[in-house]
Design a protein around this motif. Structure first.
Motif, PDB file in Angstrom:
ATOM      1  N   UNK A 133       1.113  12.654   2.623  1.00 36.50           N
ATOM      2  CA  UNK A 133      -0.073  12.424   1.805  1.00 36.50           C
ATOM      3  C   UNK A 133      -0.457  10.943   1.834  1.00 36.50           C
ATOM      4  N   UNK A 155       8.751  10.430  -9.450  1.00 34.96           N
ATOM      5  CA  UNK A 155       7.981   9.184  -9.532  1.00 34.96           C
ATOM      6  C   UNK A 155       6.700   9.329 -10.342  1.00 34.96           C
ATOM      7  N   UNK A 156       6.194  10.577 -10.479  1.00 36.69           N
ATOM      8  CA  UNK A 156       4.997  10.750 -11.313  1.00 36.69           C
ATOM      9  C   UNK A 156       5.311  10.432 -12.772  1.00 36.69           C
ATOM     10  N   UNK A 173      -6.697   9.378  -8.072  1.00 36.28           N
ATOM     11  CA  UNK A 173      -6.041   9.857  -6.857  1.00 36.28           C
ATOM     12  C   UNK A 173      -4.805  10.713  -7.141  1.00 36.28           C
ATOM     13  N   UNK A 174      -3.861  10.145  -7.887  1.00 34.55           N
ATOM     14  CA  UNK A 174      -2.626  10.888  -8.145  1.00 34.55           C
ATOM     15  C   UNK A 174      -2.872  12.171  -8.943  1.00 34.55           C
ATOM     16  N   UNK A 211       0.833  -1.198   0.000  1.00 36.86           N
ATOM     17  CA  UNK A 211       0.000   0.000   0.000  1.00 36.86           C
ATOM     18  C   UNK A 211       0.870   1.252   0.000  1.00 36.86           C
ATOM     19  N   UNK A 226       2.779   1.435  -3.375  1.00 34.20           N
ATOM     20  CA  UNK A 226       1.936   1.877  -4.480  1.00 34.20           C
ATOM     21  C   UNK A 226       1.708   3.386  -4.402  1.00 34.20           C
ATOM     22  N   UNK A 245       4.352   2.305 -12.217  1.00 34.98           N
ATOM     23  CA  UNK A 245       4.821   1.035 -11.649  1.00 34.98           C
ATOM     24  C   UNK A 245       3.628   0.122 -11.390  1.00 34.98           C
ATOM     25  N   UNK A 262      -4.553  14.617  -6.303  1.00 33.98           N
ATOM     26  CA  UNK A 262      -3.811  14.935  -5.080  1.00 33.98           C
ATOM     27  C   UNK A 262      -2.364  15.324  -5.347  1.00 33.98           C
ATOM     28  N   UNK A 263      -1.765  14.762  -6.390  1.00 35.72           N
ATOM     29  CA  UNK A 263      -0.347  15.048  -6.643  1.00 35.72           C
ATOM     30  C   UNK A 263      -0.196  16.126  -7.722  1.00 35.72           C
ATOM     31  N   UNK A 312      12.562   3.254 -10.028  1.00 34.26           N
ATOM     32  CA  UNK A 312      11.819   4.368  -9.423  1.00 34.26           C
ATOM     33  C   UNK A 312      12.186   4.513  -7.942  1.00 34.26           C
ATOM     34  N   UNK A 338       2.497  -3.586  -9.776  1.00 32.00           N
ATOM     35  CA  UNK A 338       3.006  -4.568  -8.823  1.00 32.00           C
ATOM     36  C   UNK A 338       2.409  -5.954  -9.058  1.00 32.00           C
ATOM     37  N   UNK A 343       9.268  12.642  -5.254  1.00 28.79           N
ATOM     38  CA  UNK A 343       7.827  12.550  -5.522  1.00 28.79           C
ATOM     39  C   UNK A 343       7.498  13.032  -6.923  1.00 28.79           C
ATOM     40  N   UNK A 365      12.902  -2.387  -9.409  1.00 25.95           N
ATOM     41  CA  UNK A 365      12.518  -1.491  -8.313  1.00 25.95           C
ATOM     42  C   UNK A 365      13.543  -0.389  -8.051  1.00 25.95           C
ATOM     43  N   UNK A 367      -1.903  -4.095  -5.448  1.00 24.67           N
ATOM     44  CA  UNK A 367      -1.835  -2.999  -4.486  1.00 24.67           C
ATOM     45  C   UNK A 367      -2.795  -1.857  -4.788  1.00 24.67           C
ATOM     46  N   UNK A 386      -4.277   3.068 -13.260  1.00 23.37           N
ATOM     47  CA  UNK A 386      -3.831   3.988 -12.217  1.00 23.37           C
ATOM     48  C   UNK A 386      -2.396   4.452 -12.482  1.00 23.37           C
ATOM     49  N   UNK A 387      -1.550   3.498 -12.899  1.00 19.15           N
ATOM     50  CA  UNK A 387      -0.164   3.853 -13.164  1.00 19.15           C
ATOM     51  C   UNK A 387      -0.041   4.758 -14.385  1.00 19.15           C
ATOM     52  N   UNK A 432       4.882   5.244  -5.209  1.00 19.45           N
ATOM     53  CA  UNK A 432       5.197   5.119  -6.635  1.00 19.45           C
ATOM     54  C   UNK A 432       4.386   6.086  -7.485  1.00 19.45           C
ATOM     55  N   UNK A 433       3.221   6.490  -6.964  1.00 13.66           N
ATOM     56  CA  UNK A 433       2.403   7.448  -7.710  1.00 13.66           C
ATOM     57  C   UNK A 433       2.883   8.873  -7.489  1.00 13.66           C
ATOM     58  N   UNK A 434       3.905   9.032  -6.670  1.00 17.35           N
ATOM     59  CA  UNK A 434       4.443  10.372  -6.421  1.00 17.35           C
ATOM     60  C   UNK A 434       3.863  11.032  -5.184  1.00 17.35           C
ATOM     61  N   UNK A 436      12.317   2.463  -5.444  1.00 21.62           N
ATOM     62  CA  UNK A 436      11.722   1.712  -4.343  1.00 21.62           C
ATOM     63  C   UNK A 436      12.840   0.964  -3.621  1.00 21.62           C
TER      64      UNK A 436
END
Lengths: 244, 242
Positions: free
Chosen positions: A138, B76-77, B100-101, A125, A128, B81, B104-105, B48, B83, B73, B45, B87, B149-150, A131-133, B50
């Motif tokens: 947040x 990574x946008x 979401x991204x 979690x 993920x 990625x 929010x990002x 990015x 998984x 951050x 991994x 996830x 999502x990615x 990874x979305x930044x 991880x």
């Protein structure tokens, strides 16, 4: 018991109010809501400090949690009742003392619940989200805390229920909550302690039981919403990738 | 597009990545394969971040990935990625996961994010599941939502870490189809996978890893018909014997 209820119920429910200070069950509930309302954010804050990457936050918060959890509540109440006025040089009302003590006590326990909730989430979690930044903060706000608090809802509710019961400790420093009111009724009647304290237990039980049931209902509703019922029309027939 | 130069990573004393140097070109699809524990997932991994590396450099479009001053951050946008375990965020519906991204990002408006999000779900064939929660979706559908999502931040590179390994066999195809269509659209991709048919059909390059080393690289045609290293030959014959 019937006689006690008919003549003394008002004083058990609201104390001397409106001719005197508010007390009884009303004050117990006010103490519980205040105690938990303040302990909840403080508990989350403590939990976040406990798992923070910085030792400056982690070490003191860990000490606070261990000390508070290692001392009986009644000791904490006495300490704040006698020590705090000495330290700050002015009188503090018994009510304030009790609220503050309950908040600190509950926050320590709650922080452990929240921390366990966060730490039990799969690592994926966090990965993920990052990874979305999304930043650490947040990720915590949008991903980890909502899940942790939801998963821990049963524990949090039982903590709230135990707060209601723990307000009875106010009796020892004369906060006019439910147990104190029952004590007064008992002193007035003199000969019926069994009935008085049976009534007292019954009131606590009814309130706590009702709350636990509500909690289960809320829990069940969220679970159903997540599990959901998939309508038949959404079958694989409409799935272009499968068809392709 | 992605350049590994002399990348080394240790877990304590264990040398997980050994002197990896190789490039992934723009629009290239690279399949990384090898026995389990060979460092494939670790390698992907590191791209990015991880996973941190202890030595060497990884650059992506000229950005030093493991530079301490990098805005991680923000970086990574630009890397999608996917998984093995999907996830997805279980407390959000499919479309909320995708949006979401961007909201929010990247700070896009809700309406704009929703519109693009629906287009992405459409692309992976799941527009009709937009309001479903992850628990209501099959594994294959969850992974397709995870791909959408990615893609939501429109990254120029996508990384796939064994995207079909946790799936029931009948769901592997739907995920691979989505990946194939991405590849056709010219996406730069790095995929760790055991799906050798996918590698044969879609990959431009196959990288074979063993014991943290990049043992062999080549086109799928060359790798599958005529592997140069003993280790790769044994790996391929083990696969065929199943």
């Amino acid at each position: 018991m019937g006689e006690i209820l008919s003549t003394h119920l008002p004083s058990l429910l609201i104390g001397q109010y409106p001719n005197g200070p508010l007390g009884g069950l009303a004050l117990t509930l006010i103490l519980s809501v205040l105690g938990l309302g303040l302990a909840f954010p403080l508990g989350i804050g403590l939990a976040l400090c406990r798992i923070a990457p910085y030792a400056v936050l982690r070490v003191p918060s860990t000490i606070v949690v261990y000390v508070v959890r290692g001392v009986p509540l009644v000791m904490l109440v006495f300490w704040s009742y006698f020590l705090v006025p000495t330290l700050i040089g002015q009188a503090v009302s018994a009510f304030t003392t009790l609220v503050v003590t309950l908040v600190i006590y509950q926050a320590a326990y709650m922080s452990e619940i929240v921390r366990a909730g966060i730490e039990s989430l799969p690592r994926g979690q966090t990965e993920a989200a990052r990874s979305l930044g999304m930043s650490y903060g947040r990720t915590m706000r949008s991903i980890l805390l909502p899940q942790a608090l939801y998963n821990m809802l049963p524990s949090l509710i039982s903590q709230f229920v135990s707060t209601i019961k723990e307000t009875s400790i106010g009796y020892v420093i004369s906060v006019h909550e439910l147990t104190y009111s029952a004590g007064q009724v008992n002193s007035a009647l003199l000969t019926k302690p069994l009935q008085v304290f049976a009534t007292l237990s019954l009131i606590y039980f009814v309130v706590c039981f009702a709350l636990t049931r509500c909690a289960h209902a809320v829990d069940g509703r969220i679970t159903r919403r997540r599990a959901g019922v998939t309508p038949l029309v959404e079958s694989k027939v409409h799935d272009p990738v499968l068809q392709g | 597009m992605i350049r590994f130069s002399k990348v080394n990573k240790w877990y304590g004393k264990y040398h997980a990545l050994v002197d990896i140097s190789q490039d992934v070109g723009k629009g290239e699809v690279v399949v990384v394969c090898g026995p389990s524990g060979s460092g494939k997932s670790t390698l992907i991994r590191t791209v990015n971040r991880l996973e941190e590396i202890q030595d060497g450099q990884i650059t992506l479009n000229g950005t030093q990935v493991h530079d301490k001053s990098l805005d991680l951050n923000q970086f990574r946008t630009k890397v999608g990625f996917v998984f093995q375990q999907f996830n997805l965020f279980p407390h959000m519906s499919a479309i909320e996961n995708v949006c979401l991204a961007p909201t929010k990002v990247a700070g896009r408006s809700r309406n704009e994010a929703l519109e693009r999000g629906m287009a992405l779900l459409e692309r992976v064939g799941l527009a009709h599941k937009a309001s479903s929660y992850p628990q209501q979706l099959s594994g294959g559908q969850q992974q397709r939502v995870a791909i959408a999502r990615a893609l939501a931040m429109e990254p120029p590179v996508m990384l796939f870490d064994e995207p079909t390994s946790a799936l029931d066999p009948e769901m592997v195809g739907e995920v691979l189809n989505v990946m194939k269509s991405l590849a056709r659209d010219g996406m730069t991709m790095m995929c760790v996978t055991h799906e050798m048919n996918f590698a044969r059909e879609v990959a431009d390059k196959v990288w074979f890893m063993d014991h943290g080393q990049l043992v062999e690289t080549g086109t799928p045609a060359a790798f599958f018909s005529n592997p140069t290293s003993d280790r790769a030959r044994r790996f391929l014959s083990d696969l065929r014997s199943h």
